[in-house]
Design a protein around this motif. Structure first.
Motif, PDB file in Angstrom:
ATOM      1  N   LEU A 151       0.828  -1.208   0.000  1.00  0.00           N
ATOM      2  CA  LEU A 151       0.000   0.000   0.000  1.00  0.00           C
ATOM      3  C   LEU A 151       0.864   1.261   0.000  1.00  0.00           C
ATOM      4  O   LEU A 151       0.572   2.229  -0.680  1.00  0.00           O
ATOM      5  N   ARG A 152       1.942   1.196   0.753  1.00  0.00           N
ATOM      6  CA  ARG A 152       2.820   2.361   0.785  1.00  0.00           C
ATOM      7  C   ARG A 152       3.445   2.577  -0.598  1.00  0.00           C
ATOM      8  O   ARG A 152       3.591   3.701  -1.067  1.00  0.00           O
ATOM      9  N   ALA A 153       3.782   1.475  -1.251  1.00  0.00           N
ATOM     10  CA  ALA A 153       4.368   1.571  -2.595  1.00  0.00           C
ATOM     11  C   ALA A 153       3.349   2.073  -3.615  1.00  0.00           C
ATOM     12  O   ALA A 153       3.725   2.612  -4.659  1.00  0.00           O
ATOM     13  N   LEU A 154       2.071   1.890  -3.325  1.00  0.00           N
ATOM     14  CA  LEU A 154       1.028   2.341  -4.251  1.00  0.00           C
ATOM     15  C   LEU A 154       0.670   3.809  -4.058  1.00  0.00           C
ATOM     16  O   LEU A 154      -0.058   4.383  -4.865  1.00  0.00           O
ATOM     17  N   CYS A 155       1.141   4.386  -2.983  1.00  0.00           N
ATOM     18  CA  CYS A 155       0.802   5.785  -2.723  1.00  0.00           C
ATOM     19  C   CYS A 155       1.307   6.642  -3.876  1.00  0.00           C
ATOM     20  O   CYS A 155       2.472   6.569  -4.254  1.00  0.00           O
ATOM     21  N   ASP A 156       0.408   7.440  -4.449  1.00  0.00           N
ATOM     22  CA  ASP A 156       0.883   8.257  -5.568  1.00  0.00           C
ATOM     23  C   ASP A 156       0.720   9.748  -5.299  1.00  0.00           C
ATOM     24  O   ASP A 156       0.474  10.534  -6.197  1.00  0.00           O
ATOM     25  N   CYS A 157       0.883  10.116  -4.044  1.00  0.00           N
ATOM     26  CA  CYS A 157       0.890  11.542  -3.721  1.00  0.00           C
ATOM     27  C   CYS A 157       2.159  12.176  -4.314  1.00  0.00           C
ATOM     28  O   CYS A 157       3.100  11.473  -4.684  1.00  0.00           O
ATOM     29  N   ALA A 158       2.159  13.482  -4.407  1.00  0.00           N
ATOM     30  CA  ALA A 158       3.280  14.181  -5.038  1.00  0.00           C
ATOM     31  C   ALA A 158       4.607  13.848  -4.362  1.00  0.00           C
ATOM     32  O   ALA A 158       5.626  13.644  -5.019  1.00  0.00           O
ATOM     33  N   GLU A 159       4.566  13.752  -3.041  1.00  0.00           N
ATOM     34  CA  GLU A 159       5.788  13.482  -2.284  1.00  0.00           C
ATOM     35  C   GLU A 159       6.363  12.108  -2.635  1.00  0.00           C
ATOM     36  O   GLU A 159       7.570  11.958  -2.883  1.00  0.00           O
ATOM     37  N   CYS A 160       5.497  11.093  -2.659  1.00  0.00           N
ATOM     38  CA  CYS A 160       5.988   9.738  -2.959  1.00  0.00           C
ATOM     39  C   CYS A 160       6.435   9.635  -4.417  1.00  0.00           C
ATOM     40  O   CYS A 160       7.408   8.955  -4.714  1.00  0.00           O
ATOM     41  N   GLN A 161       5.703  10.286  -5.312  1.00  0.00           N
ATOM     42  CA  GLN A 161       6.112  10.262  -6.719  1.00  0.00           C
ATOM     43  C   GLN A 161       7.489  10.882  -6.895  1.00  0.00           C
ATOM     44  O   GLN A 161       8.325  10.356  -7.629  1.00  0.00           O
ATOM     45  N   ALA A 162       7.714  11.987  -6.203  1.00  0.00           N
ATOM     46  CA  ALA A 162       8.999  12.659  -6.318  1.00  0.00           C
ATOM     47  C   ALA A 162      10.108  11.777  -5.756  1.00  0.00           C
ATOM     48  O   ALA A 162      11.195  11.672  -6.326  1.00  0.00           O
ATOM     49  N   ARG A 163       9.821  11.076  -4.646  1.00  0.00           N
ATOM     50  CA  ARG A 163      10.838  10.216  -4.040  1.00  0.00           C
ATOM     51  C   ARG A 163      11.162   9.069  -4.991  1.00  0.00           C
ATOM     52  O   ARG A 163      12.314   8.680  -5.161  1.00  0.00           O
ATOM     53  N   ARG A 164      10.126   8.499  -5.627  1.00  0.00           N
ATOM     54  CA  ARG A 164      10.352   7.387  -6.549  1.00  0.00           C
ATOM     55  C   ARG A 164      11.131   7.848  -7.797  1.00  0.00           C
ATOM     56  O   ARG A 164      12.004   7.152  -8.289  1.00  0.00           O
ATOM     57  N   ALA A 165      10.779   9.036  -8.276  1.00  0.00           N
ATOM     58  CA  ALA A 165      11.447   9.551  -9.478  1.00  0.00           C
ATOM     59  C   ALA A 165      12.923   9.803  -9.204  1.00  0.00           C
ATOM     60  O   ALA A 165      13.760   9.721 -10.107  1.00  0.00           O
ATOM     61  N   ALA A 166      13.242  10.127  -7.963  1.00  0.00           N
ATOM     62  CA  ALA A 166      14.621  10.449  -7.609  1.00  0.00           C
ATOM     63  C   ALA A 166      15.492   9.201  -7.543  1.00  0.00           C
ATOM     64  O   ALA A 166      16.704   9.274  -7.561  1.00  0.00           O
ATOM     65  N   LYS A 167      14.856   8.040  -7.440  1.00  0.00           N
ATOM     66  CA  LYS A 167      15.611   6.794  -7.318  1.00  0.00           C
ATOM     67  C   LYS A 167      16.146   6.308  -8.658  1.00  0.00           C
ATOM     68  O   LYS A 167      15.532   6.510  -9.671  1.00  0.00           O
TER      69      LYS A 167
END
Ligand SMILES: [Zn+2]
Ligand SMILES: [Zn+2]
Length: 95
Positions: A79-95
């Motif tokens: 569920l945490r991995a599915l979170c698509d809020c701006a903050e999580c998207q930005a963190r994923r994009a940075a990886k």
């Protein structure tokens, strides 16, 4: 559905998003056989409405849809991995 995490983070999920992410063997497939979600492009409206959510142990939520499909156990990790809020998207994009 909204989850307020212990670290203060909040995630919200549409029923549709949860349905398409269903991790059960029927939806995802197993042993190299594609699951149902890999074969269909469209789900009926009753597949996309949540009827009930229950806690399974300390690690997952079981989501029951109006279609009767309720075999998916959504672990909190998922569920945490599915979170698509701006903050999580930005963190994923940075990886
Ligand atoms: Zn499923
Ligand atoms: Zn998030």
């Amino acid at each position: 559905m909204v989850i307020a995490w212990e670290d203060g983070h909040r995630s919200s999920y549409s029923a549709e998003r949860l349905r398409w992410a269903c991790p059960c063997a029927e939806c995802r497939g197993e042993a190299g056989v594609p699951g149902r979600l890999a074969r269909v492009k469209h789900l009926d409206p009753n597949e996309l409405r949540v009827q009930d959510v229950s806690l399974v142990g300390q690690y997952a939520l079981q989501v029951a849809f109006e279609s009767g499909h309720a075999t998916g156990l959504y672990t909190f990790v998922l569920l945490r991995a599915l979170c698509d809020c701006a903050e999580c998207q930005a963190r994923r994009a940075a990886k």
